[in-house]
Design an enzyme around this catalytic site. Structure first.
Site, PDB file in Angstrom:
ATOM      1  N   ASP A 465       7.336 -76.488 -61.599  1.00  0.00           N
ATOM      2  CA  ASP A 465       8.336 -75.663 -60.925  1.00  0.00           C
ATOM      3  C   ASP A 465       7.597 -74.828 -59.875  1.00  0.00           C
ATOM      4  OD1 ASP A 465      10.124 -73.764 -60.114  1.00  0.00           O
ATOM      5  OD2 ASP A 465      10.719 -73.132 -62.138  1.00  0.00           O
ATOM      6  N   VAL A 466       7.910 -75.044 -58.606  1.00  0.00           N
ATOM      7  CA  VAL A 466       7.147 -74.337 -57.563  1.00  0.00           C
ATOM      8  C   VAL A 466       7.373 -72.830 -57.581  1.00  0.00           C
ATOM      9  CG1 VAL A 466       6.852 -76.246 -55.923  1.00  0.00           C
ATOM     10  CG2 VAL A 466       8.931 -74.844 -55.822  1.00  0.00           C
ATOM     11  N   ASN A 492       7.347 -79.158 -48.787  1.00  0.00           N
ATOM     12  CA  ASN A 492       8.610 -79.846 -48.593  1.00  0.00           C
ATOM     13  C   ASN A 492       9.696 -79.386 -49.563  1.00  0.00           C
ATOM     14  OD1 ASN A 492      10.453 -82.219 -47.954  1.00  0.00           O
ATOM     15  ND2 ASN A 492       9.934 -82.596 -50.097  1.00  0.00           N
ATOM     16  N   TYR A 559      20.353 -70.602 -46.532  1.00  0.00           N
ATOM     17  CA  TYR A 559      19.476 -71.727 -46.181  1.00  0.00           C
ATOM     18  C   TYR A 559      18.803 -71.491 -44.825  1.00  0.00           C
ATOM     19  CZ  TYR A 559      17.889 -76.485 -45.249  1.00  0.00           C
ATOM     20  OH  TYR A 559      17.122 -77.586 -44.964  1.00  0.00           O
ATOM     21  N   LYS A 563      14.746 -70.830 -44.145  1.00  0.00           N
ATOM     22  CA  LYS A 563      13.927 -71.739 -43.345  1.00  0.00           C
ATOM     23  C   LYS A 563      13.367 -71.027 -42.098  1.00  0.00           C
ATOM     24  CE  LYS A 563      14.066 -75.721 -45.595  1.00  0.00           C
ATOM     25  NZ  LYS A 563      12.834 -76.374 -46.098  1.00  0.00           N
TER      26      LYS A 563
END
Ligand code: ZN
Length: 662
Positions: A465-466, A492, A559, A563
């Site tokens: 899990d990042v 990614n 989102y 980003k």
């Protein structure tokens, strides 16, 4: 020693060549007999030629084929009369011999015959088997090797051949011995410091003789207190402290070699008990168990695992080359002076290679070497060949030619990449693009399918899990233990939540998106920085941004903001890390529909919303092209390559052209 012959299986291969391939595979299946392309087998068959006359053909293992998987097509058909005439010559250089073996071929385009083809031709009997069996090599690599061999085998069954380098000289030596020592009971040869040949009128008899001879040697070793070591137990954990030294070691090794290298640490019980032996300096510094291993492991392993040990190893290698080359005619080009095996009390058995595959082969071979040395020591003392013989093999024309045939290394040979969100979509495609360019890849993903995404030695899949910093730290540790460091990072992993207008956006949802798309990447970049700094060719980071950064959309605030912030983070990293030689670049993909989130249903719904067909929706961009995961992945890989070597902090769209972005 297991005899793997099975009557039912064998019956499926009725021809002599079929039987030949079958028992070759039986031997190839046992790594204590045959390792990585070692060993070779043959069968002599009489068959009609185009003139309708019978001709005797030696089908001998072709180079590039492994006994473990060989098929009938892997045997080179050599005309026996040509080989037997060659065997009569007083002298033939090995380069000329290799050419003449090609000339002897019945079929153009067949694989190159084994360099031991002429030897197979002069041996009696239809079937011939040759292995470098560990126990035979153990017996012969001892101080009283020849005496021990005579104790195990009757002189009228096995002819003992003193060490001669494989090639034409060995053919002449064996021919002379065959003439004087063959008896009606002769079933094979023991080649000192090399291996064993057996032969027989059927594939089964020759194979049975191989297994019986090896079993006999095995029983002898057992009786003398030199039994098998047993399988290595699972990996113990290396201390964090010592693992930290591995990327520094890799950098020093890569500098010595002149190219990046993969470095793997193995700390199982078998490896540790060997590297911690008090007599390690004596027993490990003699040479390999068979001379052909020198190509894979170099003559000696390095002791220790510091930059200083690399420097002194490389110096010693240069001296070894200069001394040995001076004694030989003709110019030789020195191979790189970096070791392929290192032994360290903390990092255990360390294996090194230009690719993960090479490092893995060095590991396999050295584990057998550990077994051979340990057992030979129990028998009275390990004794490898003199330095000059090993040098002859390391710089043998035919081996040099083999290395040259391998061609130029691939773009990322010896380098290591970590890809997040690698189980599907763009991440999965990145793994494929990087593997195709020769990189070793560590893929991490929440989805446990990541572990089995590829089954190959240059891939490590870790479920992780990042957003869990400890788990990410452990993943980096595994990458270091397995491959030695980190050169490239592809950020990614991300979430793409369902649309929600700001007025209705829950704070928890906002936080969740920022945590995955932004915070997790900060943590990973921070943890990876010391590793990227040590990358032999400079570190590289590619960040997956989004078209939403330059052209946000309504309903995608979390989102788009995540980003955009990630892009800004990457730009700051490009500024801060430039001095460390680390490049950071950003891709802005758009409308990549071949990923898990875009099911056919969702696509149809979205397309209908805009009054478009699915096809129109997919290609709704300036160029009217569909953008695939592979398109994005190929660009990500190239951004890590030499084309972009002068570029950092760049943002590149991969979207087929978007009016709002342009
Ligand atoms: Zn051999």
């Amino acid at each position: 020693m297991e005899n793997r012959w099975n009557d039912d299986e064998a019956a499926r291969f009725p021809t002599a060549l079929g039987q030949r391939a079958y028992t070759s595979r039986l031997q190839g299946a046992d790594p204590s007999l045959v390792l990585h392309g070692g060993g070779n087998t043959s069968v002599k068959v009489t068959e009609p030629n185009v003139f309708d006359s019978d001709e005797e053909i030696l089908y001998v293992k072709g180079s590039g084929w492994d006994l473990a998987t060989i098929e009938a097509a892997g045997f080179a058909p050599c005309r026996m009369d040509h080989l037997l005439r060659l065997a009569q010559l007083d002298r033939l250089s090995d380069t000329d011999m290799a050419r003449e073996l090609q000339v002897s071929l019945k079929r153009p385009g067949a694989p190159a015959p084994s360099v031991e083809a002429i030897l197979h031709a002069i041996l009696p009997h239809q079937f011939v088997d040759h292995t470098h069996a560990d126990v035979i090599v153990t017996l012969t690599n001892t101080i009283h090797g020849e005496r021990l061999v005579r104790e195990v085998f009757d002189a009228d069954e096995m002819i003992v051949v003193p060490y001669v380098m494989p090639g034409f000289k060995l053919v002449r030596a064996v021919a002379a011995l065959l003439e004087t020592q063959t008896t009606p009971r002769t079933i094979g040869l023991i080649l000192m410091n090399h291996g064993i040949f057996t032969f027989g009128p059927t594939a089964k008899m020759s194979y049975d003789r191989m297994i019986e001879a090896v079993a006999k040697a095995e029983a002898f070793l057992e009786a003398r207190g030199a039994g098998r070591l047993g399988e290595p137990k699972p990996q113990e954990s290396t201390s964090r402290e010592s693992l930290r030294g591995l990327p520094t070691l890799r950098r020093a090794l890569s500098a010595a070699a002149g190219f990046p290298m993969i470095v793997s640490s193995h700390v199982d019980e078998q490896a540790l008990s060997f590297v911690r032996r008090s007599d390690l300096e004596t027993i490990s510094q003699q040479g390999p168990a068979t001379p052909d291993h020198v190509i894979r492991t170099k003559r000696l392993p390095m002791l220790g695992a510091t930059a200083a040990s690399v420097a002194s190893y490389a110096d010693a290698y240069r001296t070894y080359f200069a001394d040995q080359a001076a004694a030989l005619p003709g110019p030789l080009t020195m191979l790189d002076p970096a070791p392929r095996v290192a032994l360290d009390p903390e990092l255990g058995l360390i294996t090194i290679g230009r690719t993960a595959g090479d490092a893995a082969i060095a590991e396999d071979i050295y584990r057998h070497t550990i077994e051979v040395i340990t057992r030979a020591e129990a028998l009275g003392g390990y004794r490898a060949l003199p330095t000059a013989d090993l040098f002859d093999m390391e710089y043998w024309d035919l081996e040099q030619a083999k290395l040259k045939r391998q061609g130029a290394p691939r773009m990322f040979a010896g380098e290591i990449t970590l890809v997040t969100g690698a189980a599907s979509g763009i991440g999965k495609a990145c793994v494929a693009s990087l593997l195709a360019r020769g990189a070793a890849v560590v893929g991490i993903d929440l989805d446990p399918a990541i572990c089995d995404l590829h089954r190959r030695r240059d891939y490590l899949g870790l479920a992780c899990d990042v957003t869990d910093a400890d788990a990410v730290d452990r993943a980096l540790e595994s990458a270091v233990r397995t491959f030695g460091g980190l050169d490239m990072l592809i950020l990614n992993a991300g979430v793409f939540p369902a649309g929600s207008p700001i007025a209705q956006l829950a704070s928890a949802e906002w936080s969740r998106v920022l945590q995955v798309n932004l915070d997790a990447n900060l943590v990973l970049m921070r943890l990876a920085h010391p590793l990227l700094k040590q990358a032999p060719r400079g570190g590289r980071v590619v960040v997956m941004g989004s078209k939403n950064v330059p052209a946000p959309g309504p309903g995608a605030s979390a989102y788009s903001a995540s980003k955009a912030a990630l892009t800004q983070l990457a730009r700051v990293a490009a500024l801060e890390w430039g001095a460390d030689g680390i490049r950071v670049n950003i891709l802005h993909p758009n409308a990549v529909f071949d990923t898990g989130i875009w099911s056919e249903d969702v696509l149809q719904q979205r397309a209908a919303n805009y009054g478009l067909t699915v096809e129109q929706y997919k290609t709704n961009n300036v160029l009217r092209v569909e953008v695939t995961s592979r398109d994005v992945a190929e660009l990500a890989a190239e951004m890590c390559g030499p084309l972009f070597s002068k570029t950092t902090g760049a943002q590149l769209p991969v979207d087929g052209g978007n009016e709002r972005v342009i």
